[in-house]
Scaffold this motif. Sequence first.
Motif, PDB file in Angstrom:
ATOM      1  N   ARG B 133       0.815  -1.209   0.000  1.00 34.94           N
ATOM      2  CA  ARG B 133       0.000   0.000   0.000  1.00 34.94           C
ATOM      3  C   ARG B 133       0.851   1.264   0.000  1.00 34.94           C
ATOM      4  N   SER B 134       1.930   1.267   0.792  1.00 38.03           N
ATOM      5  CA  SER B 134       2.736   2.488   0.857  1.00 38.03           C
ATOM      6  C   SER B 134       3.383   2.793  -0.485  1.00 38.03           C
ATOM      7  N   ARG B 135       3.789   1.704  -1.209  1.00 41.53           N
ATOM      8  CA  ARG B 135       4.399   1.943  -2.523  1.00 41.53           C
ATOM      9  C   ARG B 135       3.352   2.380  -3.532  1.00 41.53           C
ATOM     10  N   VAL B 136       2.180   1.724  -3.475  1.00 44.87           N
ATOM     11  CA  VAL B 136       1.114   2.121  -4.387  1.00 44.87           C
ATOM     12  C   VAL B 136       0.688   3.541  -4.065  1.00 44.87           C
ATOM     13  N   ALA B 137       0.661   3.853  -2.744  1.00 49.03           N
ATOM     14  CA  ALA B 137       0.315   5.214  -2.341  1.00 49.03           C
ATOM     15  C   ALA B 137       1.309   6.200  -2.922  1.00 49.03           C
ATOM     16  N   SER B 138       2.594   5.816  -2.955  1.00 54.50           N
ATOM     17  CA  SER B 138       3.614   6.712  -3.502  1.00 54.50           C
ATOM     18  C   SER B 138       3.324   7.021  -4.965  1.00 54.50           C
ATOM     19  N   THR B 139       2.931   5.996  -5.731  1.00 55.60           N
ATOM     20  CA  THR B 139       2.638   6.243  -7.139  1.00 55.60           C
ATOM     21  C   THR B 139       1.383   7.102  -7.264  1.00 55.60           C
ATOM     22  N   PHE B 140       0.444   6.946  -6.313  1.00 53.99           N
ATOM     23  CA  PHE B 140      -0.757   7.790  -6.324  1.00 53.99           C
ATOM     24  C   PHE B 140      -0.355   9.258  -6.159  1.00 53.99           C
ATOM     25  N   TYR B 141       0.551   9.528  -5.220  1.00 53.67           N
ATOM     26  CA  TYR B 141       0.975  10.915  -5.010  1.00 53.67           C
ATOM     27  C   TYR B 141       1.719  11.459  -6.238  1.00 53.67           C
ATOM     28  N   ASP B 142       2.489  10.593  -6.869  1.00 54.22           N
ATOM     29  CA  ASP B 142       3.175  11.014  -8.102  1.00 54.22           C
ATOM     30  C   ASP B 142       2.158  11.406  -9.167  1.00 54.22           C
ATOM     31  N   ASP B 143       1.133  10.542  -9.309  1.00 52.98           N
ATOM     32  CA  ASP B 143       0.089  10.810 -10.312  1.00 52.98           C
ATOM     33  C   ASP B 143      -0.677  12.088  -9.974  1.00 52.98           C
ATOM     34  N   LEU B 144      -0.928  12.267  -8.678  1.00 51.70           N
ATOM     35  CA  LEU B 144      -1.662  13.455  -8.235  1.00 51.70           C
ATOM     36  C   LEU B 144      -0.872  14.718  -8.558  1.00 51.70           C
ATOM     37  N   GLN B 145       0.417  14.673  -8.232  1.00 48.82           N
ATOM     38  CA  GLN B 145       1.257  15.844  -8.508  1.00 48.82           C
ATOM     39  C   GLN B 145       1.311  16.145 -10.013  1.00 48.82           C
ATOM     40  N   GLU B 146       1.351  15.086 -10.796  1.00 49.46           N
ATOM     41  CA  GLU B 146       1.401  15.273 -12.249  1.00 49.46           C
ATOM     42  C   GLU B 146       0.125  15.963 -12.742  1.00 49.46           C
ATOM     43  N   GLN B 147      -1.018  15.552 -12.200  1.00 49.56           N
ATOM     44  CA  GLN B 147      -2.277  16.174 -12.628  1.00 49.56           C
ATOM     45  C   GLN B 147      -2.353  17.634 -12.183  1.00 49.56           C
ATOM     46  N   ILE B 148      -1.917  17.888 -10.952  1.00 47.84           N
ATOM     47  CA  ILE B 148      -1.933  19.278 -10.472  1.00 47.84           C
ATOM     48  C   ILE B 148      -1.064  20.138 -11.388  1.00 47.84           C
ATOM     49  N   SER B 149       0.110  19.609 -11.727  1.00 54.25           N
ATOM     50  CA  SER B 149       1.051  20.367 -12.568  1.00 54.25           C
ATOM     51  C   SER B 149       0.477  20.637 -13.960  1.00 54.25           C
ATOM     52  N   ALA B 150      -0.424  19.775 -14.387  1.00 58.00           N
ATOM     53  CA  ALA B 150      -1.026  19.966 -15.714  1.00 58.00           C
ATOM     54  C   ALA B 150      -1.999  21.144 -15.709  1.00 58.00           C
ATOM     55  N   PHE B 151      -2.543  21.483 -14.515  1.00 57.52           N
ATOM     56  CA  PHE B 151      -3.564  22.529 -14.438  1.00 57.52           C
ATOM     57  C   PHE B 151      -3.041  23.831 -13.842  1.00 57.52           C
ATOM     58  N   VAL B 152      -2.020  23.733 -12.996  1.00 61.15           N
ATOM     59  CA  VAL B 152      -1.564  24.905 -12.236  1.00 61.15           C
ATOM     60  C   VAL B 152      -0.062  25.081 -12.435  1.00 61.15           C
ATOM     61  N   SER B 153       0.379  26.323 -12.591  1.00 51.96           N
ATOM     62  CA  SER B 153       1.815  26.547 -12.790  1.00 51.96           C
ATOM     63  C   SER B 153       2.606  26.172 -11.537  1.00 51.96           C
ATOM     64  N   VAL B 154       3.795  25.687 -11.754  1.00 52.31           N
ATOM     65  CA  VAL B 154       4.607  25.102 -10.680  1.00 52.31           C
ATOM     66  C   VAL B 154       4.844  26.054  -9.518  1.00 52.31           C
ATOM     67  N   GLU B 155       5.050  27.340  -9.825  1.00 50.37           N
ATOM     68  CA  GLU B 155       5.398  28.281  -8.742  1.00 50.37           C
ATOM     69  C   GLU B 155       4.244  28.502  -7.763  1.00 50.37           C
ATOM     70  N   LYS B 156       3.033  28.105  -8.153  1.00 53.61           N
ATOM     71  CA  LYS B 156       1.889  28.271  -7.245  1.00 53.61           C
ATOM     72  C   LYS B 156       1.689  27.064  -6.323  1.00 53.61           C
ATOM     73  N   VAL B 157       2.456  26.006  -6.563  1.00 58.35           N
ATOM     74  CA  VAL B 157       2.253  24.757  -5.817  1.00 58.35           C
ATOM     75  C   VAL B 157       3.396  24.549  -4.818  1.00 58.35           C
ATOM     76  N   HIS B 158       3.041  24.353  -3.546  1.00 61.20           N
ATOM     77  CA  HIS B 158       4.035  24.146  -2.495  1.00 61.20           C
ATOM     78  C   HIS B 158       3.793  22.775  -1.867  1.00 61.20           C
TER      79      HIS B 158
END
Lengths: 112, 260
Positions: B133-158
Amino acid sequence: MDGGGYSFELYLRQSFHNTDDFSCGLKVIKPDGQPLTLVRYNGGGHVHGEIVFACNIHRATYQAIAAGKKPETHAEETNVYRTLDGALACLLEDAVISGLLHVAHDAPNLFD
Amino acid sequence: MLEMLDEKMLCAQFCAQIKLHRRDNGMVLLETPFAYPDGDQYPIYLTETGAGGLRVSDGGHTLMHLSYENDVDKFFEGSRSILLNQIIAEQGISYDGDSGQFYLECAPANLSEAAFRLGQAITRVYDLTFLNRSRVASTFYDDLQEQISAFVSVEKVHKNFAVAGIPNADHYPVDFCIDGKNNQRLFLFGIPNRDKARLTTIFLQYFIQQRVEFDSMLVFENQEDIPRPDLARLSNVGGDMISSLNAEDDFRRKLLKRVA
């Protein structure tokens, strides 16, 4: 044992199939849920590189982590224990773990 | 170069890595190059069967090795169990539930093939740890960050944002703090499982208690997997919810409403 989002687990394993196959280890569970084995004191039930069926101690190292390997890949042969209890006694001493039941070190092997 | 390869030389190279060990305790083990990620080689035990054949077994060590960092009961439940049985069937090996041993039996003439089959099976069983689960969770966070980056410019995300001005802020990190409209911060949490749902509830309650100004958004890996009482508690303190990363249009719409 818990501290700052990190918890520590001490575990013991003894094979029913082969008395030489035993392990006791200390791992840290990081806040992200991932475990990291800090040390593992193995019996001599297997081969590890140049270590052929001798007790061996695995330790997590910076070098292994930096190389992208399993952190505890590094192992060294030892003769300071021969049994699971002896391995546990050594681990508790090396890792300065107190408050558990007293575990005796293995007696020296007179034939060594 | 390829023309110079010689089968005899190749066989000698392979054979150099295979050794038979007769131990003082009477056990016979086969040494092969198969090894766990930490360098420990697979102990492969050889015993005679009543029918004049050989039993090639891991002696239960595979599950023991897995147990150092995993709950082995999980390998016999749900998706992992299905995959485990698939590996056993495909590799033509057996599993003895009483002793925890993976094994197969063969004629002495077929020992090398049997040893390779068992070795491959152990490797595949060990790789089921990739489903942790922790490893799958890690890939989930990677995917989440990728989607956020697709919609919002990087400098706005902390990422892993610590809220300034509250006690023990480091203990309450926000997965992603996004600079929103009218200087309103959006605290976005990824929720891959029940534990994280509970933790996020505690975090949000703490922020509210500390009178932190924020909006929140909760993105689930699969909202249907979260037990109803946990979801109810989280709903009471959290803001917009996205049921999964598959709801990409809804995620974009809700996110841009707060951020763009």
